[in-house]
Design an enzyme around this catalytic site. Structure first.
Site, PDB file in Angstrom:
ATOM      1  N   HIS A  45       0.693  -1.338  -0.098  1.00 16.82           N
ATOM      2  CA  HIS A  45      -0.508   0.174  -0.070  1.00 16.82           C
ATOM      3  C   HIS A  45       1.113   1.336  -0.443  1.00 16.82           C
ATOM      4  O   HIS A  45       0.443   2.036  -0.570  1.00 16.82           O
ATOM      5  CB  HIS A  45      -0.985   0.121   1.455  1.00 16.82           C
ATOM      6  CG  HIS A  45      -1.621   0.771   1.695  1.00 16.82           C
ATOM      7  ND1 HIS A  45      -3.378   1.525   1.211  1.00 16.82           N
ATOM      8  CD2 HIS A  45      -1.181   2.365   1.959  1.00 16.82           C
ATOM      9  CE1 HIS A  45      -3.085   2.561   1.579  1.00 16.82           C
ATOM     10  NE2 HIS A  45      -2.174   3.090   1.408  1.00 16.82           N
ATOM     11  N   GLU A  46       1.751   1.381   0.873  1.00 13.83           N
ATOM     12  CA  GLU A  46       2.145   2.322   0.569  1.00 13.83           C
ATOM     13  C   GLU A  46       3.921   3.290  -0.002  1.00 13.83           C
ATOM     14  O   GLU A  46       4.067   3.918  -0.568  1.00 13.83           O
ATOM     15  CB  GLU A  46       3.680   2.509   2.247  1.00 13.83           C
ATOM     16  CG  GLU A  46       2.797   2.678   3.593  1.00 13.83           C
ATOM     17  CD  GLU A  46       1.884   3.442   3.864  1.00 13.83           C
ATOM     18  OE1 GLU A  46       2.444   4.830   3.521  1.00 13.83           O
ATOM     19  OE2 GLU A  46       0.365   3.033   4.323  1.00 13.83           O
ATOM     20  N   HIS A  96       1.355   5.015  -2.823  1.00 20.85           N
ATOM     21  CA  HIS A  96       1.637   6.328  -2.318  1.00 20.85           C
ATOM     22  C   HIS A  96       2.772   6.737  -2.904  1.00 20.85           C
ATOM     23  O   HIS A  96       2.436   7.513  -3.785  1.00 20.85           O
ATOM     24  CB  HIS A  96       1.258   6.402  -0.939  1.00 20.85           C
ATOM     25  CG  HIS A  96       0.314   6.379  -0.615  1.00 20.85           C
ATOM     26  ND1 HIS A  96      -0.579   7.034  -1.277  1.00 20.85           N
ATOM     27  CD2 HIS A  96      -0.063   5.783   0.546  1.00 20.85           C
ATOM     28  CE1 HIS A  96      -1.733   6.703   0.254  1.00 20.85           C
ATOM     29  NE2 HIS A  96      -1.425   5.770   0.601  1.00 20.85           N
ATOM     30  N   HIS A 101      -5.492   7.275  -1.999  1.00 23.64           N
ATOM     31  CA  HIS A 101      -6.021   6.264  -1.649  1.00 23.64           C
ATOM     32  C   HIS A 101      -8.240   6.394  -2.270  1.00 23.64           C
ATOM     33  O   HIS A 101      -8.314   7.005  -3.212  1.00 23.64           O
ATOM     34  CB  HIS A 101      -7.155   6.383  -0.244  1.00 23.64           C
ATOM     35  CG  HIS A 101      -5.739   6.704   0.363  1.00 23.64           C
ATOM     36  ND1 HIS A 101      -5.819   7.908   2.351  1.00 23.64           N
ATOM     37  CD2 HIS A 101      -4.447   5.088   1.001  1.00 23.64           C
ATOM     38  CE1 HIS A 101      -4.829   6.960   2.759  1.00 23.64           C
ATOM     39  NE2 HIS A 101      -4.303   5.893   2.523  1.00 23.64           N
TER      40      HIS A 101
END
Lengths: 115, 428
Positions: B143-144, B147, B153
């Site tokens: 997930h990170e 980013h 998101h």
């Protein structure tokens, strides 16, 4: 030591001092909504500008809709529980429009896919 | 104060409502180069997992993104820290000089800077890949990294970029929409292939009936992918090394594969240079010798008289029982029953497989000729493009199409999705 009983320490209990403060009241919820970008104000200030009244209710409704909760605009228990769930620290900047009701997204169908 | 301001600008909408993640502009890529380096910072290890476990999990997390983008990621342990593109570390409360304080166990578990730093809250109970308790470090890392690469998101169900942690199902992978989201930033995976083929497997079901299945394989350099046609993607975890999956054949740069499959014949051949190997599908390795005891590999000139080498590619035409061999601008039709080249060959490729649209033709040096059971068609691959050969079904629908004509070229990545390289250091 931090307490545990299982060999693999899967039941490790966090220290009370190292636990995140629960979001359980109005002030904490206001900070959450501002921190993660749920205010409609496109240019939030760094200082804690408190959401009140209809602004707060709108922000709460947007959060509730995104999380598939009844959009009451009130800080009820399910809403606070959703705020307390583990999450990433990045704000949610791409928010659904105010008027849009989120519908469960259909499973994506790749181009030309046949069963 | 300047660092804090810069950090907040990276996370929060800019004044006036314009932000890299706004719906007016959309997300943008964070990096413009193909290979990115990463490092788990030495003074910021987690206290919960061994360093090796942490590095393994991050290596896997980066590889998962690499499997669906043209990017690849290399762990850099030695270079100056300022040259490392993405740095990861664990901390508690005030940590790593970061202006954003972690809140202890619960709620916020990690954050990322678009500048290439990822911080994990070590007060959270991060667990390794195999555990079903706590918070999966792998899932948070994926997930990170999303980013850092430029993804915001989303609340779309199934997306890895949902803000809240969702306990992972047994098979946690990047779904179609997440792949397309990152590919909108960095493009689809392109590149030529050495060979592409369908591999036939014969199985017996529970009733003893023989069923025939096929799997599609793409080969490039020293690795290969299995392509899942029903899922429009490659197998999770691919590519793999040819050396480990296909025993006994050259470990890189295969020229061609042919499956001679007809009544009384079921022979599979790999070609490279001036040699060929026959593959034993029962024992999942290349034959070391034939029925007469002569060893493999053999010379192409001996097994296929009249066929030159090295080849560009080849495919077997089942109805005619011919192998079409391709070299430069020529095509050779080889009769497997007579064991010789047909009299009228070689011919120009453009003559045997004429262009439907003038000049829209590979003309020479194609990478692969591939008969697809999924599409019931032959495809010619060259570079990033493919040409589909007119089939009987096409001619039934349009009788004006020339026999064995080539439809105009299209992009391979628009039909076979996400066949992506990874960094060689992650191939093992």
């Amino acid at each position: 030591e931090r307490l545990f009983h299982s060999r693999d320490r899967s039941d490790l209990e966090p220290s009370p001092l190292s636990q995140a403060k629960p979001i359980a009241d109005l002030h904490a919820a206001q900070r959450f909504l501002l921190k993660y970008g749920w205010s409609e104000d496109p240019s939030p200030k760094e200082s804690a500008e408190v959401l009140v009244g209809s602004t707060l209710a709108q922000a709460v409704r947007r959060f509730q809709k995104a999380n598939r909760l009844p959009a009451s605009g009130e800080l009820d228990s399910p809403t606070l529980a959703a705020m307390n769930r583990p999450r990433c620290g990045i704000p949610d900047t791409r928010l659904p429009p105010q008027a849009a009701l989120p519908t469960p997204p259909a499973l994506p169908t790749p181009l030309g896919l046949r069963p | 104060r300047a660092r804090q301001k810069r950090f907040l600008q990276m996370l929060l909408p800019k004044p006036g409502g314009q932000h890299e993640g706004s719906s007016d502009i959309g997300p943008s890529r964070a990096f413009s180069k193909k290979t990115l380096t990463w490092r788990l910072v030495g003074d910021a290890y987690s206290s919960q997992l061994s360093v090796e476990e942490q590095r393994y999990i991050f290596r896997l997390a980066f590889r998962m993104w690499s499997e669906v983008t043209p990017l690849d990621f290399r762990e850099d342990l030695k270079g100056p820290g300022t040259r490392v593109d993405i740095k990861l570390g664990f901390g508690r409360g005030r940590h790593l000089g970061c202006p954003r304080v972690f809140d202890g166990s619960g709620q916020e578990f990690a954050h990322a800077w678009r500048l290439g730093e990822i911080h994990f809250d070590d007060d959270e109970h991060f667990t390794p890949v195999s555990s079903d308790t706590g918070i999966s470090l792998l899932k948070v890392a994926v997930h990170e990294i999303g980013h850092v690469l430029g993804l915001p998101h989303t609340y779309r169900a199934g997306s890895i970029m949902q803000p809240n942690y969702i306990p992972q199902e047994p098979a946690f992978e990047l779904d179609w929409s997440d792949r397309k989201a990152i590919q909108r930033l960095y493009g689809s995976c392109e590149g030529s292939f050495d060979t592409v083929f369908d591999w036939i497997r014969k199985e017996r079901n529970q009733y003893g009936e023989v069923r025939v299945r096929f799997n599609t394989y793409f080969f490039r350099n020293s690795w290969y992918w299995l392509y899942e046609n029903r899922n429009n993607r490659t197998r999770y975890g691919d590519p793999l090394q040819i050396l480990t999956g296909w025993r006994g054949i050259p470990m890189q740069s295969i020229d061609a594969f042919v499956h001679v499959w007809s009544w009384g014949k079921d022979e599979r051949y790999f070609f490279k240079g001036n040699q060929y190997w026959r593959y034993d599908s029962e024992n999942d390795q290349a034959h070391t010798e034939d029925e007469q005891g002569r060893s493999y590999p053999k010379l192409i000139s001996e097994g296929f008289p009249g066929i030159p080498s090295p080849l560009d590619t080849a495919f077997y035409e089942r109805r005619q029982q011919l192998i079409y061999f391709f070299k430069e601008s020529l095509v050779f039709a080889f009769d497997v029953n007579q064991n010789q080249v047909l009299n009228s060959y070689p011919k120009k490729m453009s003559q045997v497989f004429p262009a439907i649209m003038p000049q829209n033709h590979p003309f020479r040096n194609i990478d692969s000729a591939y008969y697809s059971y999924a599409h019931s068609s032959v495809f010619f691959f060259k570079g990033n493009s493919y040409w589909k050969v007119v089939s009987d079904k096409d001619r039934q629908q349009n009788a004006r199409l020339p026999l064995n004509g080539l439809f105009p070229k299209r992009s391979i990545s628009e039909k076979w999705f996400d066949v992506c390289d990874v960094h060689p250091s992650t191939l093992n």
